[in-house]
Design a protein around this motif. Structure first.
Motif, PDB file in Angstrom:
ATOM      1  N   GLU A   1       4.326   7.569  -0.111  1.00  0.00           N
ATOM      2  CA  GLU A   1       5.021   6.631  -0.660  1.00  0.00           C
ATOM      3  C   GLU A   1       6.398   6.635  -0.709  1.00  0.00           C
ATOM      4  O   GLU A   1       6.375   4.877   0.167  1.00  0.00           O
TER       5      GLU A   1
ATOM      6  N   ASP B   1      -2.722   1.161  -4.446  1.00  0.00           N
ATOM      7  CA  ASP B   1      -3.696   2.572  -3.837  1.00  0.00           C
ATOM      8  C   ASP B   1      -4.627   1.661  -3.051  1.00  0.00           C
ATOM      9  O   ASP B   1      -5.358   0.406  -3.750  1.00  0.00           O
ATOM     10  N   TRP B   2      -5.194   2.663  -2.218  1.00  0.00           N
ATOM     11  CA  TRP B   2      -6.449   1.973  -0.985  1.00  0.00           C
ATOM     12  C   TRP B   2      -7.614   1.507  -2.176  1.00  0.00           C
ATOM     13  O   TRP B   2      -8.354   0.574  -1.685  1.00  0.00           O
ATOM     14  N   ASP B   3      -7.991   2.445  -3.436  1.00  0.00           N
ATOM     15  CA  ASP B   3      -8.747   2.158  -4.245  1.00  0.00           C
ATOM     16  C   ASP B   3      -9.523   0.565  -4.729  1.00  0.00           C
ATOM     17  O   ASP B   3     -10.061   0.150  -4.825  1.00  0.00           O
ATOM     18  N   GLU B   4      -8.052  -0.063  -4.915  1.00  0.00           N
ATOM     19  CA  GLU B   4      -7.935  -1.113  -5.545  1.00  0.00           C
ATOM     20  C   GLU B   4      -7.452  -1.586  -4.674  1.00  0.00           C
ATOM     21  O   GLU B   4      -7.437  -3.478  -4.958  1.00  0.00           O
ATOM     22  N   TYR B   5      -7.403  -2.219  -3.394  1.00  0.00           N
ATOM     23  CA  TYR B   5      -6.849  -2.478  -2.615  1.00  0.00           C
ATOM     24  C   TYR B   5      -8.059  -3.488  -2.361  1.00  0.00           C
ATOM     25  O   TYR B   5      -8.374  -4.593  -2.281  1.00  0.00           O
TER      26      TYR B   5
ATOM     27  N   PRO C   1       0.979  -1.128   0.163  1.00  0.00           N
ATOM     28  CA  PRO C   1       0.257   0.162   0.036  1.00  0.00           C
ATOM     29  C   PRO C   1       0.945   1.112  -0.003  1.00  0.00           C
ATOM     30  O   PRO C   1       1.767   1.101   0.393  1.00  0.00           O
ATOM     31  N   SER C   2       0.522   1.748  -0.798  1.00  0.00           N
ATOM     32  CA  SER C   2       1.579   3.535  -0.925  1.00  0.00           C
ATOM     33  C   SER C   2       0.631   4.719  -0.641  1.00  0.00           C
ATOM     34  O   SER C   2       1.859   6.025  -0.761  1.00  0.00           O
ATOM     35  N   ARG C   3      -0.200   4.324   0.146  1.00  0.00           N
ATOM     36  CA  ARG C   3      -0.684   5.629   1.050  1.00  0.00           C
ATOM     37  C   ARG C   3      -0.782   5.324   2.378  1.00  0.00           C
ATOM     38  O   ARG C   3      -2.130   4.857   3.448  1.00  0.00           O
TER      39      ARG C   3
ATOM     40  N   GLY D   1       2.453  13.663  -0.619  1.00  0.00           N
ATOM     41  CA  GLY D   1       2.093  12.451  -1.568  1.00  0.00           C
ATOM     42  C   GLY D   1       3.565  11.561  -2.170  1.00  0.00           C
ATOM     43  O   GLY D   1       3.321   9.971  -1.530  1.00  0.00           O
TER      44      GLY D   1
END
Length: 659
Positions: free
Chosen positions: A349, A373-377, A304-306, A345
């Motif tokens: 990362e 990204d969290w949306d793709e998690y 996770p990058s964030r 950001g």
């Protein structure tokens, strides 16, 4: 006393303890020079004729040789202590041009405290803040000291060219705390630069860090007997000196901390009390995020990058659920400390990648290691994890010789991997002494119920060891079919009641596979072996593939400080101990149930900020799944799980899609 009234009591105590540490160093030097001094006296006495005779001549030769040996050994120890690389915290350094507001706030804080400002600021994936000396040449060139740095409190000017320590800040603080809270928390830390700049305290710290680094150098594995003997002597001398400095060093650090806290009382003292509550809350949220959310992604080769943004989301969710955390979310309307960064950001990362490498050991980049990204998690991590675990579960069942639905008289449309196959295999028969639903018939007396005969794949009795790494005795390797020529015939066992093989197993000599049935233990062992093979293959593939440079590195963006740590020692801080076989079996069965729910009942994968991957029905999180799975794993009772699936419309006889 603070300010112009005189030196702090803590600073005085720290300096006295620093002098005690330096006296230990002086005594060690005196002991090393003592044979040389005696040899000089004997040589001068012989040259002047005051010590004539063969006895004095022999003494002169013996003491001179001893003095040379001791001086050589002392020089070697001193060289190693001076050149050994001290331990440094892996961090992401923040350049001043990328966070001018943060540097301005820290320098203003240092001016208010009348102490030197830190030479640089760095972020670390931890919920703490401290000062770190990085003046050793192995840590890179120190930043140039600012001309406006004040003199050291107490009348000692800072030596020319001496760099102030680096301020290390836990990255969750920047995203969760507000600007005022961060300034209040950093006040006692920045105040520590005053006592740290004192020459005696700095020299004592350098000596202790050098001894500690020398012990680490001496502890490295070496094959040469001569080097092993030399390192053993070096380690013994350094440990002896460390024992002599231990009490004084601890009291010195307490004095420095006391002086810093006393000086920082004049700055934001009331706000600091309230900010300390946020420190504990941030630690709890960070730990929960890493263990429940980030770790499953790291195991899938995605990082996770964030992560710092995730901490804010997790703590906000905690404040919504827990009445004790009410009021914390109202702070979110104030300016967050991450606004002090020009590009939060990019910094998030870089810290997220450093976190993954420290706690999991992933590479910097590679074909099987990429950000998410969290949306793709939910799709990239949760769905892939469940389907990968379900596929591994069915591969191990194939290895154990458990028949698929397509091999039996089943209704059309039920071919392929199904949840019913898993349930039938793990169910403890209760209809009679020979009942074994959903399984292939035993190949003969003595064969474990639920496995194929001894002449086929998956034999548990009479199987020779295979060549696959980590292959469980009694199970076939998934790398290829079993060679019949290497399989011994199954011994003929005396018939006995099969109830002993179907009762819950609690072997005292194997806690890893305890707490489940015999079939569950065999399946858990097979899954553990399969996971070990996959991890070994991934390590071999990663070692043989050269990772290209990351875009962030080529573009000069923020990234981990490579000069401070060794990639070969990763992971430095593994989050959790290796999972037991029972935990692995439970996770794989849960994944299979979730796959069946998604493919037959319209469920979707989701992300819970506090609990990690979750199963959603119409946007709501499914409940009571874990107790039902544990009932199947521990007791072989599928009743609660079947009841749970019936209520939600999950059909275990339908095939699921695997990866």
């Amino acid at each position: 006393m603070t300010g112009t009234g005189g030196e702090e009591m803590g600073a005085q105590a720290a300096r006295s303890r620093a002098l005690a540490v330096l006296r230990v160093r002086s005594r060690a030097l005196a002991v090393a020079l003592l044979p040389a001094a005696v040899a000089v006296v004997l040589l001068v006495g012989g040259a002047t004729g005051r010590l004539p005779g063969t006895g004095w001549d022999a003494a002169r030769w013996a003491v001179s040789v001893l003095a040379v040996l001791v001086l050589l050994a002392a020089a070697a120890v001193a060289l190693v202590v001076a050149r050994a690389r001290p331990a440094a915290t892996p961090t992401v350094t923040i350049a001043e041009e990328s966070a001018p507001d943060l540097y301005r706030m820290v320098r203003d804080l240092a001016d208010r405290l009348d102490v030197p400002a830190p030479s640089a600021i760095a972020l670390t994936p931890d919920c703490d803040s401290w000062l770190e000396d990085r003046t050793h040449p192995a840590h890179g060139p120190p930043p140039a000291p600012r001309r406006t740095d004040p003199a050291v409190p107490g009348g000692h000017a800072r030596p020319r060219g001496a760099a102030a320590p680096v301020l290390v800040i836990g990255s969750p603080f920047l995203w969760w705390m507000r600007v005022g809270e961060l300034r209040a928390v950093l006040a006692p830390v920045v105040a520590g630069t005053g006592p740290s700049a004192h020459p005696d305290i700095a020299a004592a710290r350098r000596f202790i860090r050098g001894l500690d680094a020398a012990v680490a150098v001496a502890s490295a594995d070496r094959r040469n007997p001569l080097s092993r003997a030399a390192c053993a002597g070096l380690a013994r001398v350094c440990r002896l000196l460390l024992r002599g400095c231990r009490v004084h060093a601890a009291q010195m650090e307490r004095g420095v901390a006391s002086a810093a806290a006393e000086r920082a009382q004049a700055v934001d003292y009331g706000l600091r009390i309230a900010a300390q509550e946020q420190v504990g809350l941030a630690y709890a949220g960070w730990d929960r995020l890493l263990t429940r959310v980030a770790l499953p992604a790291w195991r899938m080769g995605r990082w996770p990058s964030r992560l710092d943004v995730g901490v804010v989301a997790a703590l906000t969710e905690l404040s919504r659920r827990d009445r004790l955390a009410e009021g914390f979310a109202s702070r979110l309307g104030e300016r967050p400390a991450c606004d002090l960064l020009e590009e939060p950001g990019a910094m998030d990362e870089a810290v997220s990648l450093l976190t993954a490498r420290l706690f999991h050991g992933g590479p910097e980049t590679g074909p099987d290691w990429s950000p998410v990204d969290w949306d793709e998690y939910p799709e990239e991590v949760v769905d892939r994890t469940w389907r990968t675990d379900a596929a591994r579960l069915h591969r191990v069942l194939d290895t154990l010789g458990v028949r698929r639905a397509a091999e039996e008289d089943t209704a059309p449309g039920t071919e392929g991997p199904t949840l019913a196959r898993v349930l039938d295999h793990l169910t403890v028969p209760t209809d009679g002494p020979g009942a074994d639903p959903g399984m292939a018939s035993a190949g003969g007396p003595g064969t474990l119920p639920g496995t194929a005969s001894a002449d086929g794949p998956g034999t548990l009795l009479g199987t020779a060891p295979t060549d696959g790494p980590g292959t469980l005795p009694g199970t076939a390797s998934t790398d290829g079919p079993i060679d019949p020529s290497r399989t011994a015939p199954a011994p003929q066992a005396t018939p006995h009641p099969p109830t002993d093989g179907d009762t819950p197993a609690h072997p005292e000599d194997d806690d890893d596979l305890g707490g489940t049935t015999i079939r569950g233990a065999a399946l858990a062992a097979g899954l553990s072996a399969q996971l070990a093979r996959e991890e070994a293959a991934a390590q071999r593939a990663g070692a043989g593939t050269a990772a290209p440079a990351t875009p962030a590195a080529t573009a000069g963006a923020a990234g981990p400080d490579a000069a401070l740590w060794d990639d070969g020692a990763l992971p430095l801080l593994p989050l959790q101990p290796p999972r037991s076989g029972r935990e692995i079996l439970t996770a794989h069965i849960t994944a299979m149930v979730c796959c069946a729910a998604m493919d037959t009942a319209g469920a979707t994968p989701g992300l819970d900020w506090l609990d990690g991957p979750s199963l959603l029905f119409d946007g709501a999180r499914a409940a009571d799944l874990a107790p039902s799975v544990l009932s199947l794993v521990e007791n072989g009772d599928p009743g609660p799980l079947r009841h749970w699936m019936t209520e939600l419309g999950i059909r275990p006889e339908k095939p699921v899609r695997l990866v």
